[in-house]
Design a protein around this motif. Sequence first.
Motif, PDB file in Angstrom:
ATOM      1  N   UNK A 260      16.620  42.552  17.723  1.00 56.65           N
ATOM      2  CA  UNK A 260      16.093  41.954  15.987  1.00 56.65           C
ATOM      3  C   UNK A 260      14.940  42.807  15.295  1.00 56.65           C
ATOM      4  N   UNK A 261      15.513  42.081  14.129  1.00 60.93           N
ATOM      5  CA  UNK A 261      14.187  42.353  12.919  1.00 60.93           C
ATOM      6  C   UNK A 261      13.788  41.401  12.113  1.00 60.93           C
ATOM      7  N   UNK A 262      13.272  41.439  10.961  1.00 65.62           N
ATOM      8  CA  UNK A 262      12.702  40.387  10.192  1.00 65.62           C
ATOM      9  C   UNK A 262      13.558  39.828   8.865  1.00 65.62           C
ATOM     10  N   UNK A 263      14.154  40.916   9.065  1.00 67.68           N
ATOM     11  CA  UNK A 263      15.251  40.526   7.609  1.00 67.68           C
ATOM     12  C   UNK A 263      16.661  40.484   7.809  1.00 67.68           C
ATOM     13  N   UNK A 264      17.239  41.120   8.744  1.00 68.59           N
ATOM     14  CA  UNK A 264      18.658  40.877   8.713  1.00 68.59           C
ATOM     15  C   UNK A 264      19.027  39.519   9.700  1.00 68.59           C
ATOM     16  N   UNK A 265      18.762  37.951   8.685  1.00 62.58           N
ATOM     17  CA  UNK A 265      19.380  37.006   8.450  1.00 62.58           C
ATOM     18  C   UNK A 265      19.953  36.142   8.079  1.00 62.58           C
ATOM     19  N   UNK A 266      20.563  35.184   8.212  1.00 63.40           N
ATOM     20  CA  UNK A 266      20.820  34.329   7.045  1.00 63.40           C
ATOM     21  C   UNK A 266      20.601  32.771   7.156  1.00 63.40           C
ATOM     22  N   UNK A 267      21.063  32.133   6.117  1.00 62.48           N
ATOM     23  CA  UNK A 267      20.424  30.499   6.651  1.00 62.48           C
ATOM     24  C   UNK A 267      21.570  29.743   6.062  1.00 62.48           C
ATOM     25  N   UNK A 268      23.779  30.336   6.152  1.00 64.87           N
ATOM     26  CA  UNK A 268      23.969  29.462   5.714  1.00 64.87           C
ATOM     27  C   UNK A 268      24.810  28.710   6.562  1.00 64.87           C
ATOM     28  N   UNK A 269      24.489  28.380   7.628  1.00 63.71           N
ATOM     29  CA  UNK A 269      24.443  27.084   8.591  1.00 63.71           C
ATOM     30  C   UNK A 269      23.805  25.611   8.763  1.00 63.71           C
ATOM     31  N   UNK A 270      22.783  25.981   7.813  1.00 65.21           N
ATOM     32  CA  UNK A 270      21.577  24.769   7.518  1.00 65.21           C
ATOM     33  C   UNK A 270      21.767  23.772   7.107  1.00 65.21           C
ATOM     34  N   UNK A 271      23.112  23.300   6.363  1.00 63.87           N
ATOM     35  CA  UNK A 271      23.605  22.534   5.460  1.00 63.87           C
ATOM     36  C   UNK A 271      24.780  21.879   6.551  1.00 63.87           C
ATOM     37  N   UNK A 272      25.045  22.416   7.482  1.00 56.79           N
ATOM     38  CA  UNK A 272      25.902  21.649   8.803  1.00 56.79           C
ATOM     39  C   UNK A 272      25.127  20.978   9.401  1.00 56.79           C
ATOM     40  N   UNK A 273      23.392  20.835   9.385  1.00 52.63           N
ATOM     41  CA  UNK A 273      22.796  19.942   9.542  1.00 52.63           C
ATOM     42  C   UNK A 273      22.944  18.483   9.497  1.00 52.63           C
ATOM     43  N   UNK A 274      23.092  18.269   8.010  1.00 52.86           N
ATOM     44  CA  UNK A 274      23.826  17.016   8.348  1.00 52.86           C
ATOM     45  C   UNK A 274      24.902  16.152   8.835  1.00 52.86           C
ATOM     46  N   UNK A 275      25.620  16.795   8.180  1.00 54.62           N
ATOM     47  CA  UNK A 275      26.556  16.270   9.737  1.00 54.62           C
ATOM     48  C   UNK A 275      26.697  16.247  11.045  1.00 54.62           C
ATOM     49  N   UNK A 276      25.723  16.752  11.278  1.00 53.40           N
ATOM     50  CA  UNK A 276      25.421  16.513  13.237  1.00 53.40           C
ATOM     51  C   UNK A 276      24.266  15.586  13.004  1.00 53.40           C
ATOM     52  N   UNK A 277      23.386  15.446  11.950  1.00 50.62           N
ATOM     53  CA  UNK A 277      22.802  14.565  12.367  1.00 50.62           C
ATOM     54  C   UNK A 277      23.741  13.012  11.901  1.00 50.62           C
ATOM     55  N   UNK A 278      24.702  12.799  10.483  1.00 51.25           N
ATOM     56  CA  UNK A 278      25.520  11.634  10.596  1.00 51.25           C
ATOM     57  C   UNK A 278      26.072  11.913  12.211  1.00 51.25           C
ATOM     58  N   UNK A 279      26.863  12.614  12.425  1.00 50.74           N
ATOM     59  CA  UNK A 279      27.467  11.931  14.063  1.00 50.74           C
ATOM     60  C   UNK A 279      26.796  11.170  15.174  1.00 50.74           C
ATOM     61  N   UNK A 280      25.411  12.312  15.465  1.00 47.05           N
ATOM     62  CA  UNK A 280      24.531  11.598  16.043  1.00 47.05           C
ATOM     63  C   UNK A 280      23.941  10.074  15.623  1.00 47.05           C
ATOM     64  N   UNK A 281      24.245  10.259  14.426  1.00 48.34           N
ATOM     65  CA  UNK A 281      23.924   8.199  14.256  1.00 48.34           C
ATOM     66  C   UNK A 281      24.448   7.734  14.360  1.00 48.34           C
ATOM     67  N   UNK A 282      26.808   8.171  14.730  1.00 45.23           N
ATOM     68  CA  UNK A 282      27.344   6.956  14.595  1.00 45.23           C
ATOM     69  C   UNK A 282      27.092   6.744  16.048  1.00 45.23           C
TER      70      UNK A 282
END
Length: 335
Positions: free
Chosen positions: A42-64
Motif C-alpha cells: 500500500x502507498x498514499x499516491x499509487x492509486x487512480x479513480x477511473x472506475x468512479x463514473x461506473x457507479x452511475x450505471x450500477x445505481x441505475x441498475x439497482x433502481x430498476x
Amino acid sequence: MAEPNMLQRPRPESRARFHDDFGQRFLVTVDTEEEFDWSRPLDREGHTLLSVPALRKFQEFCEGYGVTPVYLVDFPIVNTPLAVQAIGEAVREGRAEIGVQLHPWVNPPFEEAITAHNSFAGNLPRELEEAKLQRLKAKIEEVFGATPLIYRAGRYGLGADTASILRANGIAIDSSVRARFDYSGEGGPNYRHHPCHPYWVGTDDPRILELPLTSLYWGPLRQLGDWIYPRLWRAPRLRGMLARLGLLERIALTPEGITAHEAMRGVDIALDDGVPVLVFSFHSPSLAPGYTPYVRDDAELDAFYAWWRTLFDYLATRGISSTSVKDIMRCVELP
C-alpha cells in the motif's frame, strides 16, 4: 463501565430484534474506493479513480430492481467531483445511501507509517483513528449534504476503541465484521466466531448496531466449519477439495469470487438460519474492467451484472425484499 470492544464475540442476549413486519430482507453495500494494485504494498499516491463514473450505471441498475444501495465511501472517493456526479443526486433523493469507509493509508491526517499493521484502522492510536474518521465524515457531509450513519473499516479493521469512537461521532451502525473470516495473520481482527445475525455492541446508550457481512458455511460439515477452516488455512487445496466434494464450503454474499449458484446456496442457509438482514458487498472498482482480479475484461463485467440479476431474481422468488439503513434504523427494536 468498560468501553465495548467490537473484537469480542458478542453474547447471545445482544442479538438485535426487528419489528414483526420487517421479516427477512437484504442490503447491498458497496465498498466505494480508489483503484490500486492489490498485489503490491500500500502507498498514499499509487492509486487512480477511473472506475468512479461506473457507479452511475450500477445505481441505475439497482433502481430498476427497486434496490437502494449503500455506498461506503473513502477519502479519495469523496475528494473527487466524479463521485457526486455519479451518485450525488441519487443520495439526495433517497435512491441511494452514503456511509463511511476508512482506508487509513489514504485518509488524512497522515501521522502513521504505512505498514500492514497500520492498514487496519483499529490498530492506530485512538486519537489518530478518531481524527481520520472525523475528517472523512465531515468531508462526506460537505460533499453529499447527508450525514452518514453507517461505517465500515477498510480491510474490516475494527479495534478496541472503534465502538466508542463511532458512538462519539454519531455513527449508529457498523458493518465491519466479516463473519467466518480471520485477518489476525496480517495483524487484523479475527471474526471466525462472530455471528451473521445483527447484534448490539455495548450496554450503554447510544449503542452501536453491528450489521455483519453475511458469510457462512455450507455442506454436511458446516456445523464444524469454525473448527475445520482455521486448521486448513495453510492447505487451500484441501479446502477446495472439501468444497468440490460438497462437504464444506465458505460462502460470502459477494460476486467477487463466489458464483451465483454458490451465493444462492448461501442465501438459502442464511434464510433457514433466520438471519434478518442479508448483507451483500463488493468493491466498486469491480464495476469497470481491469481494476480487480474479479472483473478483468468486458465479458467478466457482463458476468458481474448477470450475477446480480440472478440474485435479485432469486431473492424475489424467496419473497425477500431490499432494505436500507433508514429502514433498518426504523424497524430494529431498541434493547
